[in-house]
Design a protein around this motif. Structure first.
Motif, mmCIF file in Angstrom:
data_model
loop_
_atom_site.group_PDB
_atom_site.id
_atom_site.type_symbol
_atom_site.label_atom_id
_atom_site.label_comp_id
_atom_site.label_asym_id
_atom_site.label_seq_id
_atom_site.Cartn_x
_atom_site.Cartn_y
_atom_site.Cartn_z
ATOM 1 N N ASP A 9 14.408 33.755 108.998
ATOM 2 C CA ASP A 9 13.805 34.535 107.914
ATOM 3 C C ASP A 9 14.836 35.312 107.110
ATOM 4 N N MET A 10 15.736 35.990 107.778
ATOM 5 C CA MET A 10 16.704 36.846 107.091
ATOM 6 C C MET A 10 17.876 36.044 106.542
ATOM 7 N N ASN A 11 18.468 35.192 107.353
ATOM 8 C CA ASN A 11 19.534 34.271 106.957
ATOM 9 C C ASN A 11 20.709 34.945 106.244
ATOM 10 N N PHE A 12 21.224 36.031 106.800
ATOM 11 C CA PHE A 12 22.438 36.666 106.291
ATOM 12 C C PHE A 12 23.636 35.962 106.906
ATOM 13 N N THR A 13 24.516 35.435 106.082
ATOM 14 C CA THR A 13 25.727 34.785 106.574
ATOM 15 C C THR A 13 26.933 35.608 106.150
ATOM 16 N N LEU A 14 27.807 35.871 107.102
ATOM 17 C CA LEU A 14 29.033 36.616 106.842
ATOM 18 C C LEU A 14 30.211 35.771 107.298
ATOM 19 N N VAL A 15 31.393 36.131 106.826
ATOM 20 C CA VAL A 15 32.612 35.430 107.233
ATOM 21 C C VAL A 15 33.532 36.447 107.887
ATOM 22 N N LEU A 16 33.976 36.133 109.100
ATOM 23 C CA LEU A 16 34.880 37.003 109.851
ATOM 24 C C LEU A 16 36.305 36.498 109.696
ATOM 25 N N TYR A 17 37.183 37.392 109.256
ATOM 26 C CA TYR A 17 38.617 37.104 109.146
ATOM 27 C C TYR A 17 39.300 37.932 110.236
ATOM 28 N N ARG A 18 39.598 37.277 111.358
ATOM 29 C CA ARG A 18 40.202 37.977 112.489
ATOM 30 C C ARG A 18 41.712 38.092 112.319
ATOM 31 N N VAL A 19 42.205 39.292 112.564
ATOM 32 C CA VAL A 19 43.647 39.518 112.489
ATOM 33 C C VAL A 19 44.294 38.910 113.732
ATOM 34 N N ASP A 20 45.333 38.105 113.527
ATOM 35 C CA ASP A 20 46.103 37.539 114.636
ATOM 36 C C ASP A 20 47.137 38.578 115.040
ATOM 37 N N LYS A 21 46.832 39.319 116.076
ATOM 38 C CA LYS A 21 47.682 40.437 116.480
ATOM 39 C C LYS A 21 49.031 39.983 117.041
ATOM 40 N N LEU A 22 49.122 38.732 117.497
ATOM 41 C CA LEU A 22 50.398 38.237 118.022
ATOM 42 C C LEU A 22 51.370 37.852 116.897
ATOM 43 N N LYS A 23 50.839 37.337 115.786
ATOM 44 C CA LYS A 23 51.706 36.873 114.693
ATOM 45 C C LYS A 23 51.884 37.908 113.575
ATOM 46 N N THR A 24 51.074 38.971 113.591
ATOM 47 C CA THR A 24 51.187 40.003 112.563
ATOM 48 C C THR A 24 52.481 40.782 112.770
ATOM 49 N N LYS A 25 53.213 41.010 111.675
ATOM 50 C CA LYS A 25 54.503 41.690 111.748
ATOM 51 C C LYS A 25 54.316 43.195 111.565
ATOM 52 N N THR A 26 54.927 43.973 112.458
ATOM 53 C CA THR A 26 54.856 45.433 112.377
ATOM 54 C C THR A 26 56.264 46.011 112.406
ATOM 55 N N ASP A 27 56.385 47.256 111.904
ATOM 56 C CA ASP A 27 57.704 47.894 111.971
ATOM 57 C C ASP A 27 57.946 48.430 113.380
ATOM 58 N N ASP A 28 59.218 48.623 113.707
ATOM 59 C CA ASP A 28 59.601 49.022 115.058
ATOM 60 C C ASP A 28 59.358 50.495 115.345
ATOM 61 N N VAL A 29 59.292 51.327 114.328
ATOM 62 C CA VAL A 29 59.186 52.771 114.536
ATOM 63 C C VAL A 29 57.751 53.201 114.803
ATOM 64 N N TYR A 30 56.851 52.926 113.862
ATOM 65 C CA TYR A 30 55.468 53.406 113.977
ATOM 66 C C TYR A 30 54.470 52.323 114.370
ATOM 67 N N GLY A 31 54.878 51.080 114.369
ATOM 68 C CA GLY A 31 53.969 49.989 114.697
ATOM 69 C C GLY A 31 53.012 49.656 113.571
ATOM 70 N N GLU A 32 53.316 50.127 112.349
ATOM 71 C CA GLU A 32 52.466 49.840 111.201
ATOM 72 C C GLU A 32 52.776 48.446 110.664
ATOM 73 N N THR A 33 51.797 47.850 110.018
ATOM 74 C CA THR A 33 51.962 46.510 109.474
ATOM 75 C C THR A 33 52.896 46.533 108.273
ATOM 76 N N ILE A 34 53.814 45.592 108.258
ATOM 77 C CA ILE A 34 54.734 45.428 107.137
ATOM 78 C C ILE A 34 53.964 44.805 105.979
ATOM 79 N N SER A 35 54.339 45.140 104.745
ATOM 80 C CA SER A 35 53.683 44.596 103.566
ATOM 81 C C SER A 35 53.631 43.072 103.645
ATOM 82 N N ASP A 36 52.458 42.520 103.428
ATOM 83 C CA ASP A 36 52.195 41.072 103.538
ATOM 84 C C ASP A 36 52.496 40.530 104.929
ATOM 85 N N GLY A 37 52.452 41.379 105.942
ATOM 86 C CA GLY A 37 52.764 40.941 107.296
ATOM 87 C C GLY A 37 51.558 40.586 108.138
#
Length: 161
Positions: free
Chosen positions: A24-52
């Motif tokens: 009846d409701m039929n709501f469809t969503l798309v999940l974009y899961r972050v790949d935490k192993l391949k995502t690049k972060t900086d060494d100091v704060y662990g924040e994501t690098i731009s486009d990383g």
């Protein structure tokens, strides 16, 4: 729980809920899961690098969608008002997530088609993992759904894959 409410009763209730939500409701969503192993972060704060940020393949899922009312906010201490789009609230059956072998986590992105040609993207700010309350369980014992909260993102943050 089996004395007054059997596993068959539980499955029947979930089945009726799924029939209503998926049919009846039929709501469809798309999940974009972050790949935490391949995502690049900086060494100091662990924040994501731009486009990383790297993503796993997108997955469609069904859920009950509610768009909360937008809020009027002031920018900082100024008197300049800014209208923010409302947050996304999604109710999803845990069984559905298990069948798709996905888990929605804090920081993932969700795409929701507001119209046939317009998608609004949201970032998960509450992954609904705490399901020990009476609202998300049957008789306070068996969890059966999660409530996911997500905030809208601008086109500079995420535009889909």
């Amino acid at each position: 729980m089996n004395k007054f409410f059997s596993e068959e009763d539980f499955s029947l209730d979930i089945g009726m809920g799924e029939e209503w939500l998926y049919g009846d409701m039929n709501f469809t969503l798309v999940l974009y899961r972050v790949d935490k192993l391949k995502t690049k972060t900086d060494d100091v704060y662990g924040e994501t690098i731009s486009d990383g940020i790297k993503f796993l393949p997108p997955v469609e899922f069904k859920g009950f969608v509610q768009i909360m009312a937008p809020e009027n906010k002031y920018l900082g201490n100024s008197k300049v008002e800014q209208m923010e789009p409302g947050n996304l609230k999604v109710g999803v059956f845990q069984k559905h997530l298990d069948e798709l072998e996905i888990d929605i986590q804090y920081g993932d992105y969700i795409g929701y088609y507001e119209t046939e040609s317009r998608v609004r993207y949201y970032t998960v700010n509450n992954d609904g993992r705490v399901v020990s309350d009476n609202k998300h369980t049957y008789a306070g014992t068996k969890p059966f759904y999660r409530t996911i909260m997500a905030s809208p993102v601008g086109p500079n943050e995420f535009r889909g894959i």
